[in-house]
Design a protein around this motif. Structure first.
Motif, PDB file in Angstrom:
ATOM      1  N   PRO A  66       3.302   5.697 -10.796  1.00 53.23           N
ATOM      2  CA  PRO A  66       3.901   6.200  -9.552  1.00 53.23           C
ATOM      3  C   PRO A  66       3.199   7.441  -9.027  1.00 53.23           C
ATOM      4  N   GLY A  67       2.857   7.471  -7.755  1.00 55.84           N
ATOM      5  CA  GLY A  67       2.275   8.648  -7.137  1.00 55.84           C
ATOM      6  C   GLY A  67       0.846   8.912  -7.567  1.00 55.84           C
ATOM      7  N   THR A  68       0.292  10.018  -7.094  1.00 56.15           N
ATOM      8  CA  THR A  68      -1.063  10.413  -7.466  1.00 56.15           C
ATOM      9  C   THR A  68      -1.099  10.807  -8.941  1.00 56.15           C
ATOM     10  N   ARG A  69      -2.106  10.307  -9.648  1.00 58.21           N
ATOM     11  CA  ARG A  69      -2.158  10.517 -11.092  1.00 58.21           C
ATOM     12  C   ARG A  69      -3.388  11.306 -11.507  1.00 58.21           C
ATOM     13  N   PHE A  70      -3.231  12.100 -12.546  1.00 65.44           N
ATOM     14  CA  PHE A  70      -4.359  12.661 -13.272  1.00 65.44           C
ATOM     15  C   PHE A  70      -4.581  11.710 -14.438  1.00 65.44           C
ATOM     16  N   VAL A  71      -5.729  11.039 -14.481  1.00 69.66           N
ATOM     17  CA  VAL A  71      -5.984  10.010 -15.491  1.00 69.66           C
ATOM     18  C   VAL A  71      -6.999  10.515 -16.505  1.00 69.66           C
ATOM     19  N   VAL A  72      -6.618  10.453 -17.774  1.00 73.54           N
ATOM     20  CA  VAL A  72      -7.500  10.804 -18.876  1.00 73.54           C
ATOM     21  C   VAL A  72      -8.010   9.509 -19.498  1.00 73.54           C
ATOM     22  N   PHE A  73      -9.332   9.319 -19.498  1.00 74.75           N
ATOM     23  CA  PHE A  73      -9.938   8.130 -20.085  1.00 74.75           C
ATOM     24  C   PHE A  73     -10.447   8.476 -21.480  1.00 74.75           C
ATOM     25  N   THR A  74      -9.767   7.972 -22.485  1.00 74.66           N
ATOM     26  CA  THR A  74     -10.197   8.214 -23.857  1.00 74.66           C
ATOM     27  C   THR A  74     -11.395   7.326 -24.187  1.00 74.66           C
ATOM     28  N   ALA A  75     -12.131   7.703 -25.228  1.00 75.23           N
ATOM     29  CA  ALA A  75     -13.319   6.965 -25.647  1.00 75.23           C
ATOM     30  C   ALA A  75     -13.016   6.168 -26.912  1.00 75.23           C
ATOM     31  N   GLY A  76     -13.445   4.910 -26.903  1.00 71.97           N
ATOM     32  CA  GLY A  76     -13.251   4.045 -28.057  1.00 71.97           C
ATOM     33  C   GLY A  76     -12.201   2.984 -27.814  1.00 71.97           C
ATOM     34  N   CYS A  77     -12.524   1.744 -28.180  1.00 77.03           N
ATOM     35  CA  CYS A  77     -11.585   0.629 -28.021  1.00 77.03           C
ATOM     36  C   CYS A  77     -11.901  -0.430 -29.060  1.00 77.03           C
ATOM     37  N   PRO A  78     -10.876  -1.028 -29.683  1.00 72.82           N
ATOM     38  CA  PRO A  78     -11.131  -2.053 -30.699  1.00 72.82           C
ATOM     39  C   PRO A  78     -11.417  -3.434 -30.104  1.00 72.82           C
ATOM     40  N   LEU A  79     -11.103  -3.630 -28.818  1.00 72.60           N
ATOM     41  CA  LEU A  79     -11.306  -4.928 -28.180  1.00 72.60           C
ATOM     42  C   LEU A  79     -12.638  -4.951 -27.430  1.00 72.60           C
ATOM     43  N   ARG A  80     -13.100  -6.143 -27.151  1.00 75.54           N
ATOM     44  CA  ARG A  80     -14.361  -6.347 -26.427  1.00 75.54           C
ATOM     45  C   ARG A  80     -14.122  -7.328 -25.277  1.00 75.54           C
ATOM     46  N   CYS A  81     -13.288  -6.934 -24.341  1.00 75.85           N
ATOM     47  CA  CYS A  81     -12.893  -7.815 -23.249  1.00 75.85           C
ATOM     48  C   CYS A  81     -14.103  -8.197 -22.396  1.00 75.85           C
ATOM     49  N   LEU A  82     -14.236  -9.472 -22.119  1.00 76.63           N
ATOM     50  CA  LEU A  82     -15.389  -9.971 -21.379  1.00 76.63           C
ATOM     51  C   LEU A  82     -15.477  -9.373 -19.981  1.00 76.63           C
ATOM     52  N   TYR A  83     -14.314  -9.051 -19.405  1.00 79.50           N
ATOM     53  CA  TYR A  83     -14.295  -8.563 -18.022  1.00 79.50           C
ATOM     54  C   TYR A  83     -14.127  -7.044 -17.926  1.00 79.50           C
ATOM     55  N   CYS A  84     -14.219  -6.335 -19.016  1.00 78.54           N
ATOM     56  CA  CYS A  84     -14.006  -4.879 -19.005  1.00 78.54           C
ATOM     57  C   CYS A  84     -14.861  -4.212 -17.939  1.00 78.54           C
ATOM     58  N   HIS A  85     -14.232  -3.392 -17.083  1.00 78.32           N
ATOM     59  CA  HIS A  85     -14.983  -2.725 -16.025  1.00 78.32           C
ATOM     60  C   HIS A  85     -15.403  -1.310 -16.409  1.00 78.32           C
TER      61      HIS A  85
END
Length: 241
Positions: free
Chosen positions: A18-37
């Motif tokens: 909801p509303g304007t967000r401050f987004v923190v993008f952490t590093a590292g993921c266990p999945l390997r999604c084919l469509y990951c952007h």
């Protein structure tokens, strides 16, 4: 003060809550999604170590704007629950600031989310990538079971959820797959909305930049008719899609 690996942070629009967000993008993921952007967020090496205090200090610069805009802070990734201690402490600090909190997750590591972490989470953006186990495994390299278990736990806790489903022609659009997700989501008690997200290729240049193949380069984006058909299955189950 707990440290974590963060890829980046930025101010974003309401797509992340909801509303304007401050987004923190952490590093590292266990999945390997084919469509990951955001393929670079799969790896902690593309992030930098920061303390919760440093992130909070950055959020504080925008606090008044976020409050007036009716927004909050979203922790995304990568996968935030790969770093549960950092994520939990950051969510708690943001709650103490009086801001709305959202957790953007695949749910694959939902078992790592403590009750205390979830108590500091106002909204979970839960990405259910497939219902069919074989399709989920092909799309992500992981298993769907942990995500479904996490969804049921959130439902039992009454934690608000926005369900996300990425629609990829020839991959996740099988009617039985869509119907399976819709029927499951309809059993959850705290779902506020369902977002059917059309597959896109905006992240393709990032794969080339980090030397990874983009395996869906020849996959078309879904047309309006397909998107509306899939949305219709969620609507048929009484879900706000």
């Amino acid at each position: 003060m707990t440290t974590g690996a963060v890829h980046s942070w930025d101010l974003a629009t309401a797509v992340d809550g909801p509303g304007t967000r401050f987004v923190v993008f952490t590093a590292g993921c266990p999945l390997r999604c084919l469509y990951c952007h955001n393929p670079e967020t799969r790896f902690e090496r593309y992030g930098r170590r920061v303390t919760v205090e440093e992130v909070v200090a950055e959020i504080a610069k925008y606090r008044r704007f976020i409050e007036v805009a009716g927004g909050g802070v979203t922790i995304s990734g990568g996968e935030p629950l790969l770093q549960p201690a950092f994520t939990a402490e950051l969510l708690h600090a943001v709650k103490e600031m009086g801001l709305h909190t959202a957790l953007d997750t695949s749910g694959f590591l939902g078992a790592r989310a403590s009750d205390e972490l979830l108590a500091d989470t106002d909204l979970v953006l839960l990405d259910i990538k497939s219902w069919d186990p074989a399709t989920y495994r092909h799309v992500t390299g992981g298993e769907v079971g942990p995500t479904l278990e996490f969804a049921r736990r959130l439902s039992d806790l009454g934690t608000p959820m926005w369900i996300r489903f990425v629609l990829v022609p020839g991959l996740t659009d099988d009617p039985a797959n869509v119907e399976g997700i819709a029927a499951f989501v309809a059993t959850l008690k705290s779902v506020e909305r369902v977002d059917v997200l059309p597959f896109h290729k905006m992240g393709a240049p990032k794969y080339e930049a980090i030397g990874l193949p983009f395996r869906l380069a020849d996959t078309p984006t879904p047309d309006v008719e397909l998107v509306e058909r899939v949305r219709g299955r969620f609507l048929a189950h009484g879900l706000p899609a």
